[in-house]
Write a protein that holds these residues in place. Structure first.
Motif, short mmCIF file in Angstrom:
data_model
loop_
_atom_site.label_atom_id
_atom_site.label_comp_id
_atom_site.label_asym_id
_atom_site.label_seq_id
_atom_site.Cartn_x
_atom_site.Cartn_y
_atom_site.Cartn_z
N LYS A 77 1.97 3.47 -4.28
CA LYS A 77 1.92 3.81 -5.70
C LYS A 77 2.45 5.22 -5.97
O LYS A 77 3.09 5.46 -7.00
N ASN A 78 2.19 6.12 -5.05
CA ASN A 78 2.67 7.50 -5.22
C ASN A 78 4.19 7.59 -5.10
O ASN A 78 4.81 8.46 -5.70
N LYS A 79 4.78 6.65 -4.33
CA LYS A 79 6.23 6.72 -4.08
C LYS A 79 7.06 5.94 -5.09
O LYS A 79 8.26 6.17 -5.20
N ILE A 80 6.45 4.98 -5.80
CA ILE A 80 7.27 4.09 -6.64
C ILE A 80 7.89 4.79 -7.86
O ILE A 80 8.80 4.27 -8.47
N SER A 81 7.38 5.99 -8.19
CA SER A 81 7.97 6.71 -9.32
C SER A 81 9.35 7.28 -8.96
O SER A 81 10.14 7.63 -9.84
N LEU A 82 9.62 7.38 -7.64
CA LEU A 82 10.93 7.89 -7.20
C LEU A 82 12.02 6.88 -7.54
O LEU A 82 11.88 5.69 -7.29
N VAL A 83 13.12 7.37 -8.08
CA VAL A 83 14.22 6.47 -8.48
C VAL A 83 14.99 6.01 -7.24
O VAL A 83 14.96 6.67 -6.20
N ILE A 91 13.33 -2.15 -4.20
CA ILE A 91 12.66 -3.44 -4.00
C ILE A 91 11.63 -3.31 -2.88
O ILE A 91 11.96 -2.89 -1.76
N TYR A 92 10.40 -3.65 -3.21
CA TYR A 92 9.32 -3.65 -2.22
C TYR A 92 9.03 -5.09 -1.80
O TYR A 92 8.65 -5.92 -2.63
N ILE A 93 9.24 -5.38 -0.52
CA ILE A 93 8.93 -6.70 0.03
C ILE A 93 7.61 -6.58 0.80
O ILE A 93 7.55 -5.88 1.82
N ILE A 94 6.58 -7.23 0.30
CA ILE A 94 5.27 -7.18 0.99
C ILE A 94 5.03 -8.54 1.65
O ILE A 94 4.78 -9.53 0.98
N ASP A 95 5.14 -8.55 2.98
CA ASP A 95 5.00 -9.79 3.75
C ASP A 95 3.53 -10.03 4.07
O ASP A 95 2.76 -9.09 4.26
N GLU A 96 3.16 -11.32 4.15
CA GLU A 96 1.77 -11.72 4.44
C GLU A 96 0.80 -10.99 3.50
O GLU A 96 -0.21 -10.41 3.91
N VAL A 97 1.11 -11.05 2.20
CA VAL A 97 0.35 -10.28 1.21
C VAL A 97 -1.12 -10.70 1.14
O VAL A 97 -1.98 -9.90 0.73
N HIS A 98 -1.43 -11.94 1.57
CA HIS A 98 -2.82 -12.40 1.52
C HIS A 98 -3.74 -11.62 2.47
O HIS A 98 -4.96 -11.72 2.39
N MET A 99 -3.15 -10.82 3.37
CA MET A 99 -3.94 -10.05 4.33
C MET A 99 -4.49 -8.75 3.73
O MET A 99 -5.30 -8.07 4.37
N LEU A 100 -4.07 -8.40 2.53
CA LEU A 100 -4.57 -7.18 1.90
C LEU A 100 -6.07 -7.30 1.63
O LEU A 100 -6.58 -8.38 1.35
N THR A 101 -6.76 -6.17 1.69
CA THR A 101 -8.19 -6.15 1.37
C THR A 101 -8.36 -6.24 -0.15
O THR A 101 -7.41 -6.02 -0.91
N ILE A 102 -9.58 -6.54 -0.60
CA ILE A 102 -9.87 -6.65 -2.04
C ILE A 102 -9.54 -5.34 -2.76
O ILE A 102 -8.93 -5.32 -3.83
N SER A 103 -9.94 -4.21 -2.14
CA SER A 103 -9.68 -2.90 -2.76
C SER A 103 -8.18 -2.61 -2.82
O SER A 103 -7.70 -2.00 -3.78
N ALA A 104 -7.44 -3.08 -1.80
CA ALA A 104 -5.98 -2.91 -1.80
C ALA A 104 -5.34 -3.75 -2.89
O ALA A 104 -4.41 -3.30 -3.58
#
Length: 236
Positions: A77-83, A91-104
């Motif tokens: 989140k801190n980095k996405i403001s960078l152009v 483009i952010y590709i998040i693989d196996e996204v179901h593995m994230l924790t609830i807080s994430a």
């Protein structure tokens, strides 16, 4: 997806769901490169411009299996403001996204709600039921299906021709059957067998994978139908 690129109607977030080895991450990478291509022809990248050949900084791959905590998502989140460095989009590709924790997931949710205009998220998962509905509702969802056995067989045949691997058609068809619609599994089996034997045939497949072919099953049925006990016992 092609129409979205051609008509410049891209979504800020995509969710690719489906079984393993069906091309989710591969398609995500192709889409990412296509979006930033400078000389796009009918949604096909030119493979010559700087975004096609050198731009690796604007495509960020994250493996959620090993980066599944809230701290990693906060850092994102801190980095996405960078152009973007070269292209129109980061483009952010998040693989196996179901593995994230609830807080994430909660940390990611806010970003998906109000993303910067230069950011596109592509989330990939084999278990969409583990992804919170609040995340799914903010993405365009695409469901990938198991790959047809005929298509897998044809692709294996093409690879064998290009790599000069001797193979029998029925053995390749059996590999496609074993892979259960997963191209990655089919390629792994082919790669392994090509190192074991000079020619890939049914016998080599049987010896190394202990498989039972459709012909074997048919012979078993025939022995039962004809009450042929000797054949049946030999086959068993």
């Amino acid at each position: 997806l092609k129409n979205a690129i051609i008509n410049n109607k891209l979504s800020h977030a995509y969710l690719f769901c489906g079984p393993r080895g069906t091309g989710k991450t591969s398609v995500a990478k192709i889409i990412a490169r296509t979006i930033n291509c400078e000389n796009l022809v009918d949604a096909t990248p030119c493979n010559k411009c700087v975004n096609c050949t050198q731009n690796t900084t604007d495509i960020i791959e994250i493996d959620a299996a090993s980066n599944n905590g809230v701290d990693e998502i906060r850092e994102l989140k801190n980095k996405i403001s960078l152009v973007p460095t070269y292209g129109k989009y980061k483009i952010y590709i998040i693989d196996e996204v179901h593995m994230l924790t609830i807080s994430a997931f909660n940390a990611l949710l806010k970003t998906l709600e109000e993303p910067p205009k230069h950011i596109i998220f592509i989330l990939a998962t084999t278990d969409p039921e583990k992804v919170p509905p609040t995340i799914i509702s903010r993405c365009q969802r695409f469901d990938f299906q198991r790959i047809d056995k005929t298509e897998i067989t044809e692709h294996l045949k093409k690879i064998c021709e290009e790599e000069n691997i001797k193979s029998e058609d029925d053995a390749l068809a059996e590999i496609a059957f074993l892979s259960d619609g997963c191209m990655r599994d089919a390629l792994s089996i082919l790669d392994q067998l090509s190192k074991i034997s000079e020619e890939i045939n049914i016998d080599v497949l049987k010896q190394n994978y202990g498989t039972i072919t459709n012909d074997d099953i048919e012979e078993l049925y025939v022995a039962i139908l004809h009450n042929n006990l000797d054949d049946l016992l030999t086959k068993l």
